[in-house]
Motif scaffolding. Structure first.
Motif, short mmCIF file in Angstrom:
data_model
loop_
_atom_site.label_atom_id
_atom_site.label_comp_id
_atom_site.label_asym_id
_atom_site.label_seq_id
_atom_site.Cartn_x
_atom_site.Cartn_y
_atom_site.Cartn_z
N VAL A 149 0.84 -1.20 0.00
CA VAL A 149 0.00 0.00 0.00
C VAL A 149 0.87 1.25 0.00
N PRO A 150 0.42 2.27 -0.70
CA PRO A 150 1.17 3.53 -0.68
C PRO A 150 0.75 4.40 0.50
N TYR A 151 1.61 5.35 0.84
CA TYR A 151 1.16 6.43 1.69
C TYR A 151 0.11 7.20 0.88
N PRO A 152 -0.99 7.60 1.48
CA PRO A 152 -1.95 8.42 0.74
C PRO A 152 -1.30 9.77 0.38
N MET A 153 -1.36 10.12 -0.87
CA MET A 153 -0.72 11.34 -1.33
C MET A 153 -1.40 11.83 -2.61
N VAL A 154 -1.39 13.14 -2.80
CA VAL A 154 -1.92 13.75 -4.01
C VAL A 154 -0.77 14.46 -4.71
N LEU A 155 -0.56 14.12 -5.98
CA LEU A 155 0.47 14.79 -6.79
C LEU A 155 -0.21 15.59 -7.87
N VAL A 156 0.21 16.83 -8.05
CA VAL A 156 -0.23 17.65 -9.16
C VAL A 156 0.91 17.63 -10.17
N ILE A 157 0.60 17.15 -11.38
CA ILE A 157 1.63 16.93 -12.40
C ILE A 157 1.28 17.74 -13.64
N ASP A 158 2.25 18.47 -14.18
CA ASP A 158 1.98 19.28 -15.37
C ASP A 158 2.04 18.43 -16.64
N THR A 159 1.83 19.03 -17.80
CA THR A 159 1.77 18.29 -19.07
C THR A 159 3.12 17.73 -19.50
N ASN A 160 4.21 18.18 -18.87
CA ASN A 160 5.53 17.62 -19.15
C ASN A 160 5.89 16.49 -18.19
N GLY A 161 4.96 16.12 -17.32
CA GLY A 161 5.20 15.05 -16.36
C GLY A 161 5.99 15.49 -15.14
N ILE A 162 6.06 16.80 -14.90
CA ILE A 162 6.79 17.34 -13.76
C ILE A 162 5.85 17.50 -12.56
N VAL A 163 6.29 17.02 -11.39
CA VAL A 163 5.50 17.17 -10.17
C VAL A 163 5.54 18.64 -9.76
N LYS A 164 4.37 19.27 -9.72
CA LYS A 164 4.26 20.68 -9.36
C LYS A 164 3.87 20.87 -7.90
N ALA A 165 3.17 19.88 -7.32
CA ALA A 165 2.77 19.96 -5.92
C ALA A 165 2.61 18.55 -5.37
N LYS A 166 2.83 18.43 -4.07
CA LYS A 166 2.72 17.15 -3.37
C LYS A 166 1.97 17.43 -2.08
N LEU A 167 0.79 16.81 -1.94
CA LEU A 167 -0.06 17.06 -0.79
C LEU A 167 -0.31 15.78 -0.02
N PHE A 168 -0.25 15.85 1.29
CA PHE A 168 -0.54 14.68 2.11
C PHE A 168 -0.81 15.11 3.54
N GLU A 169 -1.34 14.20 4.30
CA GLU A 169 -1.54 14.36 5.73
C GLU A 169 -0.71 13.28 6.41
N LYS A 170 -0.24 13.52 7.60
CA LYS A 170 0.61 12.54 8.28
C LYS A 170 -0.14 11.28 8.67
N SER A 171 -1.42 11.38 8.93
CA SER A 171 -2.22 10.22 9.30
C SER A 171 -2.99 9.71 8.08
N TYR A 172 -3.04 8.39 7.91
CA TYR A 172 -3.80 7.84 6.79
C TYR A 172 -5.30 8.08 6.98
N ARG A 173 -5.70 8.47 8.17
CA ARG A 173 -7.12 8.74 8.44
C ARG A 173 -7.57 10.09 7.89
N LYS A 174 -6.61 10.96 7.58
CA LYS A 174 -6.93 12.28 7.04
C LYS A 174 -6.37 12.39 5.63
N ARG A 175 -7.05 13.13 4.80
CA ARG A 175 -6.60 13.35 3.42
C ARG A 175 -6.64 14.84 3.11
#
Length: 185
Positions: A149-175
């Protein structure tokens, strides 16, 4: 005295382990600015092979990593919330929405049909993409049903495949909240 020393050492070890576990998401996942498009090639809930290019909107992709649509109620709530409150807004901003877990195509298909999810859920059953992006939660070992299983995380990726933002919460119970995702776009 020996007993007290043992208890103090055990408490110190436990607190260190908890602190390390709580800080773990800070150290995982791709760095902002990293190109990751070559790493994404997975089947969606219909069995169709998808890449970051095939998924992206005119400005990019919001890629959500979640534990499981099968057994994780926090993940299930997150996916339903994204469908109800974020998917259209994300698309209106020029991005597409997709989500990745270690679930099978069949599990993801059943979940999307049950909850009318209309964005791609991607199956990484061998956790190859999860591993490549350094998102695998090491808390679960090889024989566990939760291994991969992965850590829950949200990645915002541009059209060139570059990660522009990385969002997460420390607890898997929160997103990350929908508003937080939208403001990262």
């Amino acid at each position: 005295m020996k007993k007290i020393l043992s208890i103090v050492l055990l408490m110190a070890f436990s607190m260190t382990a908890l602190a390390n576990a709580a800080d773990a998401p800070d150290m995982v996942g791709p760095e902002v600015g990293k190109e990751i498009s070559a790493l994404i090639s997975l089947k969606d809930q219909t069995g169709t092979e998808q890449s970051l290019k095939s998924l992206q909107g005119s400005k990019g992709t919001v890629l959500v990593f979640f534990r499981s649509a099968d057994w994780c109620p926090y993940c299930q709530m997150q996916l339903i919330d994204l469908q109800l409150h974020a998917n259209k807004q994300i698309q209106d901003k020029g991005y597409s929405l997709a989500a990745v877990s270690y679930d099978s195509v069949k599990t993801l298909d059943m979940f999307t049909k049950k909850w009318s999810i209309n964005f791609p859920l991607l199956s990484d059953t061998g956790s190859k993409v999860i591993d490549a992006l350094k998102l695998k939660n090491p808390e679960y070992k090889g024989k566990s049903r939760f291994y991969g299983v992965p850590y829950p995380m949200v990645l915002v990726i541009d059209t060139n495949g570059i990660v522009k933002a990385k969002l997460f919460e420390k607890s898997y119970r929160k997103r990350p909240a929908v508003e937080e995702i939208l403001s990262a776009l």
